[in-house]
Every structure is written in structure tokens, then in C-alpha cells.
Motif scaffolding. Structure first.
Motif, PDB file in Angstrom:
ATOM      1  N   LYS A   1      44.106  24.164 -10.932  1.00  0.00           N
ATOM      2  CA  LYS A   1      44.179  23.976  -9.480  1.00  0.00           C
ATOM      3  C   LYS A   1      42.876  24.388  -8.810  1.00  0.00           C
ATOM      4  N   PRO A   2      42.151  23.433  -8.208  1.00  0.00           N
ATOM      5  CA  PRO A   2      42.348  21.984  -8.359  1.00  0.00           C
ATOM      6  C   PRO A   2      41.940  21.562  -9.767  1.00  0.00           C
ATOM      7  N   PRO A   3      42.478  20.423 -10.267  1.00  0.00           N
ATOM      8  CA  PRO A   3      42.140  20.005 -11.638  1.00  0.00           C
ATOM      9  C   PRO A   3      40.644  19.736 -11.784  1.00  0.00           C
ATOM     10  N   MET A   4      40.028  20.412 -12.706  1.00  0.00           N
ATOM     11  CA  MET A   4      38.581  20.293 -12.892  1.00  0.00           C
ATOM     12  C   MET A   4      38.194  20.793 -14.276  1.00  0.00           C
ATOM     13  N   VAL A   5      37.122  20.237 -14.828  1.00  0.00           N
ATOM     14  CA  VAL A   5      36.547  20.755 -16.074  1.00  0.00           C
ATOM     15  C   VAL A   5      35.159  21.291 -15.742  1.00  0.00           C
ATOM     16  N   LYS A   6      34.916  22.545 -16.126  1.00  0.00           N
ATOM     17  CA  LYS A   6      33.604  23.156 -15.893  1.00  0.00           C
ATOM     18  C   LYS A   6      32.872  23.263 -17.231  1.00  0.00           C
ATOM     19  N   ILE A   7      31.680  22.692 -17.264  1.00  0.00           N
ATOM     20  CA  ILE A   7      30.901  22.653 -18.515  1.00  0.00           C
ATOM     21  C   ILE A   7      29.524  23.278 -18.279  1.00  0.00           C
ATOM     22  N   SER A   8      29.140  24.144 -19.203  1.00  0.00           N
ATOM     23  CA  SER A   8      27.779  24.675 -19.223  1.00  0.00           C
ATOM     24  C   SER A   8      27.149  24.232 -20.540  1.00  0.00           C
ATOM     25  N   ALA A   9      26.062  23.465 -20.465  1.00  0.00           N
ATOM     26  CA  ALA A   9      25.464  22.884 -21.676  1.00  0.00           C
ATOM     27  C   ALA A   9      23.972  23.193 -21.748  1.00  0.00           C
ATOM     28  N   VAL A  10      23.473  23.268 -22.979  1.00  0.00           N
ATOM     29  CA  VAL A  10      22.050  23.528 -23.209  1.00  0.00           C
ATOM     30  C   VAL A  10      21.430  22.327 -23.922  1.00  0.00           C
ATOM     31  N   ILE A  11      20.331  21.832 -23.362  1.00  0.00           N
ATOM     32  CA  ILE A  11      19.532  20.797 -24.031  1.00  0.00           C
ATOM     33  C   ILE A  11      18.399  21.527 -24.752  1.00  0.00           C
ATOM     34  N   HIS A  12      18.414  21.458 -26.085  1.00  0.00           N
ATOM     35  CA  HIS A  12      17.397  22.139 -26.891  1.00  0.00           C
ATOM     36  C   HIS A  12      16.255  21.178 -27.206  1.00  0.00           C
ATOM     37  N   VAL A  13      15.019  21.630 -26.991  1.00  0.00           N
ATOM     38  CA  VAL A  13      13.834  20.845 -27.342  1.00  0.00           C
ATOM     39  C   VAL A  13      12.947  21.686 -28.256  1.00  0.00           C
ATOM     40  N   GLU A  14      11.902  21.072 -28.786  1.00  0.00           N
ATOM     41  CA  GLU A  14      11.077  21.779 -29.770  1.00  0.00           C
ATOM     42  C   GLU A  14       9.800  22.378 -29.182  1.00  0.00           C
ATOM     43  N   ARG A  15       9.355  21.861 -28.008  1.00  0.00           N
ATOM     44  CA  ARG A  15       8.099  22.343 -27.436  1.00  0.00           C
ATOM     45  C   ARG A  15       8.206  22.518 -25.926  1.00  0.00           C
ATOM     46  N   ASP A  16       7.350  23.370 -25.364  1.00  0.00           N
ATOM     47  CA  ASP A  16       7.334  23.607 -23.917  1.00  0.00           C
ATOM     48  C   ASP A  16       7.038  22.332 -23.146  1.00  0.00           C
ATOM     49  N   SER A  17       6.141  21.499 -23.687  1.00  0.00           N
ATOM     50  CA  SER A  17       5.788  20.249 -22.995  1.00  0.00           C
ATOM     51  C   SER A  17       7.014  19.336 -22.877  1.00  0.00           C
ATOM     52  N   GLN A  18       7.869  19.348 -23.906  1.00  0.00           N
ATOM     53  CA  GLN A  18       9.090  18.531 -23.867  1.00  0.00           C
ATOM     54  C   GLN A  18      10.063  19.080 -22.824  1.00  0.00           C
ATOM     55  N   LYS A  19      10.117  20.382 -22.708  1.00  0.00           N
ATOM     56  CA  LYS A  19      10.979  21.008 -21.691  1.00  0.00           C
ATOM     57  C   LYS A  19      10.574  20.530 -20.298  1.00  0.00           C
ATOM     58  N   GLY A  20       9.256  20.485 -20.065  1.00  0.00           N
ATOM     59  CA  GLY A  20       8.755  20.028 -18.767  1.00  0.00           C
ATOM     60  C   GLY A  20       9.151  18.596 -18.474  1.00  0.00           C
ATOM     61  N   ILE A  21       9.111  17.736 -19.493  1.00  0.00           N
ATOM     62  CA  ILE A  21       9.474  16.316 -19.312  1.00  0.00           C
ATOM     63  C   ILE A  21      10.962  16.184 -19.018  1.00  0.00           C
ATOM     64  N   ILE A  22      11.804  16.931 -19.752  1.00  0.00           N
ATOM     65  CA  ILE A  22      13.257  16.863 -19.535  1.00  0.00           C
ATOM     66  C   ILE A  22      13.628  17.340 -18.131  1.00  0.00           C
ATOM     67  N   ILE A  23      12.974  18.416 -17.677  1.00  0.00           N
ATOM     68  CA  ILE A  23      13.268  18.929 -16.334  1.00  0.00           C
ATOM     69  C   ILE A  23      12.718  17.985 -15.265  1.00  0.00           C
ATOM     70  N   GLY A  24      11.482  17.496 -15.477  1.00  0.00           N
ATOM     71  CA  GLY A  24      10.886  16.557 -14.530  1.00  0.00           C
ATOM     72  C   GLY A  24      10.344  17.250 -13.290  1.00  0.00           C
ATOM     73  N   LYS A  25       9.690  16.461 -12.450  1.00  0.00           N
ATOM     74  CA  LYS A  25       9.081  16.989 -11.226  1.00  0.00           C
ATOM     75  C   LYS A  25      10.182  17.477 -10.285  1.00  0.00           C
ATOM     76  N   GLN A  26      10.105  18.756  -9.937  1.00  0.00           N
ATOM     77  CA  GLN A  26      11.097  19.397  -9.063  1.00  0.00           C
ATOM     78  C   GLN A  26      12.539  19.209  -9.573  1.00  0.00           C
ATOM     79  N   GLY A  27      12.668  19.144 -10.915  1.00  0.00           N
ATOM     80  CA  GLY A  27      13.988  19.053 -11.527  1.00  0.00           C
ATOM     81  C   GLY A  27      14.644  17.685 -11.457  1.00  0.00           C
ATOM     82  N   ALA A  28      13.843  16.652 -11.098  1.00  0.00           N
ATOM     83  CA  ALA A  28      14.420  15.316 -10.848  1.00  0.00           C
ATOM     84  C   ALA A  28      15.027  14.694 -12.100  1.00  0.00           C
ATOM     85  N   MET A  29      14.343  14.812 -13.263  1.00  0.00           N
ATOM     86  CA  MET A  29      14.848  14.182 -14.483  1.00  0.00           C
ATOM     87  C   MET A  29      16.132  14.864 -14.948  1.00  0.00           C
ATOM     88  N   LEU A  30      16.158  16.190 -14.912  1.00  0.00           N
ATOM     89  CA  LEU A  30      17.352  16.925 -15.350  1.00  0.00           C
ATOM     90  C   LEU A  30      18.547  16.578 -14.456  1.00  0.00           C
TER      91      LEU A  30
END
Length: 297
Positions: free
Chosen positions: A224-253
Motif C-alpha cells: 500500500k500503495p502497490p509498488m516495487v522499489k529497486i536499487s541496482a548497480v551498473i558495474h563498469v571496468e574503468r572510470d571513463s566508462q562510468k562517466g559515459i554511463i552517467i552522461g552530462k549532468q546525469g542525462a544518460m543514466l
């Protein structure tokens, strides 16, 4: 009750990117296996159950068989090869629009060691001229003792019902393995993680998708109310990849999260609150301990 009923496990084998996952989803009429235009999207064995009046087809979608060098790729090929020994019937899927002789040769080498019947499926016939189909069949037919050769389009659904009927004919008699309302044996949290990974595959380019794994920290169902709450981690291998996944001001994520949330909501049938984090796990795809930790046993 199950007199004259047929049931069995069917392994879907083939090179990367031949459309096995799209074909599985088309056969089920529901999405249980993630898809993208990039090869090696499927990393684990995905089970889907096709129900018919007098049969139950338990489909096993597997990673593409290819010449593997990295530990992660070797894991994927091992998953596919092991599946061959655990089924009643094999569906060998080939991309009719772009055959891959090297990967097909590897798959056929594995098939040669098995004794169960094999159906050759020529997928993506919507992408070829019909006059090229007969020469392709003539070329592939002598390569193994195929019980049938079926051209289909997983994308449009053309000939998919005919394929199911042919598979049904080859199955042994026996009771169903799963209840009538079962589509898969995978828990919702596994499918949710796969849906997030699919969005990364579809929305990023170059090496990024192949360096990504997704794990769930939490998957909580609220009444109540019906909902599913999910916390997930996207694992990458390098800092540069983390930046790409997050994107400018978090837009890609945000884009990945919105698209994944909408798909998960369709699966669970209630509102979903999805929180995504990006974490660097250096060179996880070449570290067998890290691979196990991230779900690749």
C-alpha cells in the motif's frame, strides 16, 4: 489427464546475434529474454515455456557460440555447450541474411557429439530476397542430419507457428514440467537486472556494453500503495566508462533508468521506483572471482 501429451527441453544454439532471443520472445508472445543489435547480449541460459493444447515446449535460449578468448566470453560459450547435453531437441539457428561460417562450424562441431534430433532454423528471412533462400538451404543441408529446415522471421513472426508445430512433433511424450501460467523459471529480480543491462546495450556504443554487469542491491514489494522499489548497480571496468554511463549532468543514466523502469513496470504490473548507481569494478570481465560475484558462475 496428460494422455498423448508431449513435453521436452529444446536448446536454442547458434552464433552470436542470429536472433535467438527475439525468436524466443516471439514464440512466447512475451518478453523474457533481452535483445539488442549487438552480439553477445545474452550471457546466461534463459528459459521460456511455450504452452500448446497437447504440448509444452521448454525453450533454452543460450549465448552465441564463438571463438572465445576472455574469461567472460569463455563462460558464455560454456553455458551454450553445456545446454546441448541437457535437452531433448536442438534448434540450430542461423542468420539467413548474414551467415557466420566460423561460428557455425564451432556450433556444428558441438552438435556432432550429441545424439538428439536437430532442427535447422533460418532466421531473418524478412531481410533477404526469397531467391537466395534455396541456395543457402542447399549449402547448409549436408552439414548435419537435420530433422527439418525451417525458414522464419523472429522479427515479424513469419513461419514461427509452423516452427512450433515441427518442434512439437519431435518432442517425446510426457507430462508438462511447468504450470500452465509459467513463462519462465527466472525470478523477477533477475529479469529486472537484465532489462537494465539491455538499456545500456541499446543506448551506449563501442566497448561500453561489453564492460557492463548489473546487480540488484534490493528488490522490495510494497502493498500500500502497490509498488516495487529497486536499487541496482551498473558495474563498469574503468572510470571513463562510468562517466559515459552517467552522461552530462546525469542525462544518460536518467535515460537508461526511465526506459528500464517502464519495461519493468510492464513486467510486474505495478509502479516501480528504480534507483541506479554506477560503480567501477576494475577489469571484472577478466577476473573469475569478480565474475562469480556479479552472477557469472
Amino acid at each position: 489427464m496428460f494422455e498423448n501429451f508431449k513435453s521436452g527441453f529444446i536448446g536454442m544454439i547458434g552464433a552470436p546475434n542470429v536472433g535467438k532471443s527475439t525468436l524466443l520472445n516471439q514464440m512466447l508472445g512475451e518478453k523474457v529474454s533481452i535483445t539488442s543489435s549487438k552480439p553477445q547480449t545474452t550471457r546466461n541460459r534463459i528459459l521460456g515455456v511455450v504452452h500448446r493444447e497437447k504440448a509444452q515446449l521448454v525453450m533454452l535460449d543460450t549465448p552465441g557460440i564463438h571463438s572465445a578468448k576472455s574469461p567472460l566470453n569463455k563462460h558464455m560459450v560454456d553455458v551454450a555447450m553445456q545446454c546441448m547435453g541437457d535437452v531433448d531437441l536442438i534448434m540450430f539457428v542461423v542468420d539467413a541474411s548474414k551467415p557466420d561460417p566460423n561460428s557455425e562450424r564451432l556450433a556444428l562441431k558441438g552438435l556432432a557429439k550429441q545424439k538428439m534430433p536437430v532442427i535447422l532454423v533460418l532466421n531473418k528471412i524478412d531481410l533477404i530476397k526469397k531467391e537466395t533462400l534455396l541456395p543457402l538451404i542447399a549449402k547448409l543441408e549436408p552439414l548435419a542430419d537435420f530433422k527439418a529446415i525451417v525458414p522464419v522471421s523472429a522479427e515479424t513472426g513469419e513461419q514461427v507457428e509452423e516452427l512450433i508445430a515441427i518442434l512439437e512433433e519431435q518432442l517425446p511424450q510426457g507430462p508438462p514440467f511447468f504450470p500452465e501460467d509459467s513463462l519462465t523459471d527466472m525470478p523477477e529480480r533477475f529479469v529486472a537486472a537484465e532489462m537494465i543491462r539491455e538499456k545500456v546495450f541499446r543506448m551506449t556504443s563501442q566497448e561500453i556494453p561489453y564492460s557492463v554487469a548489473v546487480t540488484l542491491d534490493s528488490f522490495t514489494e510494497q502493498e500500500k500503495p502497490p509498488m516495487v522499489k529497486i536499487s541496482a548497480v551498473i558495474h563498469v571496468e574503468r572510470d571513463s566508462q562510468k562517466g559515459i554511463i552517467i552522461g552530462k549532468q546525469g542525462a544518460m543514466l536518467k535515460k537508461i533508468g526511465t526506459s528500464a523502469r517502464q519495461e519493468i513496470e510492464r513486467m510486474v504490473g505495478v509502479k516501480v521506483f528504480l534507483k541506479l548507481f554506477v560503480r567501477v569494478e576494475k577489469n571484472w570481465s577478466t577476473d573469475t572471482k569478480a565474475m562469480r560475484r556479479l552472477g557469472y558462475e
